[in-house]
Design a protein around this motif. Structure first.
Motif, PDB file in Angstrom:
ATOM      1  N   ASP A 126      -7.208 -10.427 -31.158  1.00 24.08           N
ATOM      2  CA  ASP A 126      -6.827 -10.913 -32.486  1.00 24.08           C
ATOM      3  C   ASP A 126      -8.008 -11.420 -33.302  1.00 24.08           C
ATOM      4  O   ASP A 126      -7.957 -11.408 -34.537  1.00 24.08           O
ATOM      5  CB  ASP A 126      -5.797 -12.044 -32.365  1.00 24.08           C
ATOM      6  CG  ASP A 126      -4.425 -11.545 -31.952  1.00 24.08           C
ATOM      7  OD1 ASP A 126      -4.146 -10.336 -32.130  1.00 24.08           O
ATOM      8  OD2 ASP A 126      -3.623 -12.355 -31.447  1.00 24.08           O
ATOM      9  N   THR A 127      -9.043 -11.926 -32.621  1.00 24.33           N
ATOM     10  CA  THR A 127     -10.167 -12.517 -33.345  1.00 24.33           C
ATOM     11  C   THR A 127     -11.489 -11.941 -32.859  1.00 24.33           C
ATOM     12  O   THR A 127     -11.578 -11.310 -31.811  1.00 24.33           O
ATOM     13  CB  THR A 127     -10.223 -14.044 -33.158  1.00 24.33           C
ATOM     14  OG1 THR A 127     -10.539 -14.344 -31.784  1.00 24.33           O
ATOM     15  CG2 THR A 127      -8.901 -14.698 -33.537  1.00 24.33           C
ATOM     16  N   TRP A 128     -12.524 -12.191 -33.641  1.00 21.07           N
ATOM     17  CA  TRP A 128     -13.912 -11.951 -33.238  1.00 21.07           C
ATOM     18  C   TRP A 128     -14.449 -13.296 -32.761  1.00 21.07           C
ATOM     19  O   TRP A 128     -14.771 -14.179 -33.558  1.00 21.07           O
ATOM     20  CB  TRP A 128     -14.750 -11.436 -34.407  1.00 21.07           C
ATOM     21  CG  TRP A 128     -14.273 -10.123 -34.950  1.00 21.07           C
ATOM     22  CD1 TRP A 128     -13.442  -9.919 -36.008  1.00 21.07           C
ATOM     23  CD2 TRP A 128     -14.611  -8.820 -34.460  1.00 21.07           C
ATOM     24  NE1 TRP A 128     -13.221  -8.582 -36.195  1.00 21.07           N
ATOM     25  CE2 TRP A 128     -13.933  -7.878 -35.266  1.00 21.07           C
ATOM     26  CE3 TRP A 128     -15.412  -8.370 -33.411  1.00 21.07           C
ATOM     27  CZ2 TRP A 128     -14.038  -6.499 -35.060  1.00 21.07           C
ATOM     28  CZ3 TRP A 128     -15.515  -6.998 -33.206  1.00 21.07           C
ATOM     29  CH2 TRP A 128     -14.843  -6.082 -34.017  1.00 21.07           C
ATOM     30  N   GLY A 129     -14.449 -13.478 -31.458  1.00 18.00           N
ATOM     31  CA  GLY A 129     -15.012 -14.687 -30.876  1.00 18.00           C
ATOM     32  C   GLY A 129     -14.293 -15.964 -31.240  1.00 18.00           C
ATOM     33  O   GLY A 129     -14.857 -17.057 -31.121  1.00 18.00           O
ATOM     34  N   GLY A 130     -13.051 -15.859 -31.686  1.00 20.85           N
ATOM     35  CA  GLY A 130     -12.289 -17.046 -32.019  1.00 20.85           C
ATOM     36  C   GLY A 130     -12.616 -17.656 -33.362  1.00 20.85           C
ATOM     37  O   GLY A 130     -12.047 -18.681 -33.738  1.00 20.85           O
ATOM     38  N   GLY A 179     -18.122  -5.156 -29.083  1.00 22.97           N
ATOM     39  CA  GLY A 179     -17.722  -6.239 -29.969  1.00 22.97           C
ATOM     40  C   GLY A 179     -16.843  -7.279 -29.307  1.00 22.97           C
ATOM     41  O   GLY A 179     -16.231  -8.098 -29.985  1.00 22.97           O
ATOM     42  N   SER A 180     -16.774  -7.271 -27.982  1.00 24.97           N
ATOM     43  CA  SER A 180     -15.943  -8.229 -27.267  1.00 24.97           C
ATOM     44  C   SER A 180     -16.641  -9.581 -27.178  1.00 24.97           C
ATOM     45  O   SER A 180     -17.869  -9.654 -27.019  1.00 24.97           O
ATOM     46  CB  SER A 180     -15.651  -7.719 -25.851  1.00 24.97           C
ATOM     47  OG  SER A 180     -15.036  -8.723 -25.072  1.00 24.97           O
ATOM     48  N   SER A 181     -15.860 -10.656 -27.229  1.00 23.62           N
ATOM     49  CA  SER A 181     -16.410 -11.989 -27.024  1.00 23.62           C
ATOM     50  C   SER A 181     -16.517 -12.330 -25.541  1.00 23.62           C
ATOM     51  O   SER A 181     -16.999 -13.404 -25.188  1.00 23.62           O
ATOM     52  CB  SER A 181     -15.546 -13.035 -27.730  1.00 23.62           C
ATOM     53  OG  SER A 181     -14.214 -12.978 -27.242  1.00 23.62           O
TER      54      SER A 181
END
Length: 247
Positions: A126-130, A179-181
């Protein structure tokens, strides 16, 4: 006080010959992992791209009918810079891609056509790194790609694909999420970084409406900044990171 231990990233698996990258839009791969792709094609590996959309809703000043062919041309030119000649578009509608069986079927069909050992996609969370909200298209395509890697090998899921001459392919060994956190693996970006910059610059029409900075300054700063930031977890080298799911 003891310093916290920094978890080191593993090198990407190297015993593969074919990869398929599946993303939502033109420029997704160029923002995410084209430095790694340049290195892989240099090594003689085959990489093909599949895009769910043509990015036709991405430029406010251009109607979709004009924008789609322009962004397709930019994507093909961008792929060529890093040694990729096969670029396919699935023609789902930009901005309203829906996760579901239709998308899974299209991606499973692409996997059966290309028969990769490695599948690459973008952040499906849902987010990019929160800190930044992800787009529905990225979430849908990333999640569907993870599922389609299994769908492609099951003859009883989408049996119509077999009837169309696309035999099941159960040879996908890894799905790598760029692009994963929560990355687990990395590729040294040094050999491919300059080509990654040139590759992203091929999306000039999009970049020029995205930022008021000089396009090359913007692109170089963005790509080198991210590559260096993760380097402390991979021997201090600039890297492209992936969260790798084995199968």
């Amino acid at each position: 006080m003891t310093e916290p231990t920094i978890t080191q990233l593993e090198p990407m698996p190297g015993d593969w010959r074919r990869a398929l990258a599946v993303v939502a839009h033109p420029d997704d791969l160029e923002y995410g992992c084209s430095a790694a792709i340049a290195s892989w094609t240099d090594e003689g590996r085959e990489v093909a791209y599949v895009l769910a959309t043509r990015g036709e809703a991405g430029i406010d000043t251009l109607p979709p009918a004009e924008c789609a062919p322009l962004r397709e041309r930019e994507q093909r030119a961008s792929a060529a810079v890093v040694g990729v000649s096969e670029v396919e578009f699935l023609d789902h509608r930009d901005g309203v891609v829906e996760y579901g069986t239709a998308l899974r079927r299209d991606i499973a069909a692409a996997i059966r056509r290309h028969r990769p050992e490695l599948v690459i996609t973008m952040n499906h969370r849902d987010t990019w790194g929160g800190v930044a909200w992800n787009t529905p298209d990225h979430v849908a395509v990333g999640r569907a790609t993870l599922d389609a890697a299994a769908d492609a090998g099951n003859r009883w899921i989408f049996p119509e694909l077999t009837e169309q001459g696309l035999a099941p392919w159960n040879g996908v060994r890894w799905v790598a999420v760029a692009g994963s956190s929560s990355p687990t693996h990395a590729v040294d970006a040094t050999p491919g970084l300059e080509r990654a910059v040139r590759s992203l610059l091929e999306h000039r029409t999009y970049i020029e409406v995205l930022t008021e900075e000089d396009p090359e300054t913007y692109v170089r700063g963005f790509l080198t900044g991210f590559a260096r930031a993760a380097g402390e977890r991979f021997g201090g080298k600039p890297v492209v990171t992936f969260e790798v799911f084995g199968r």
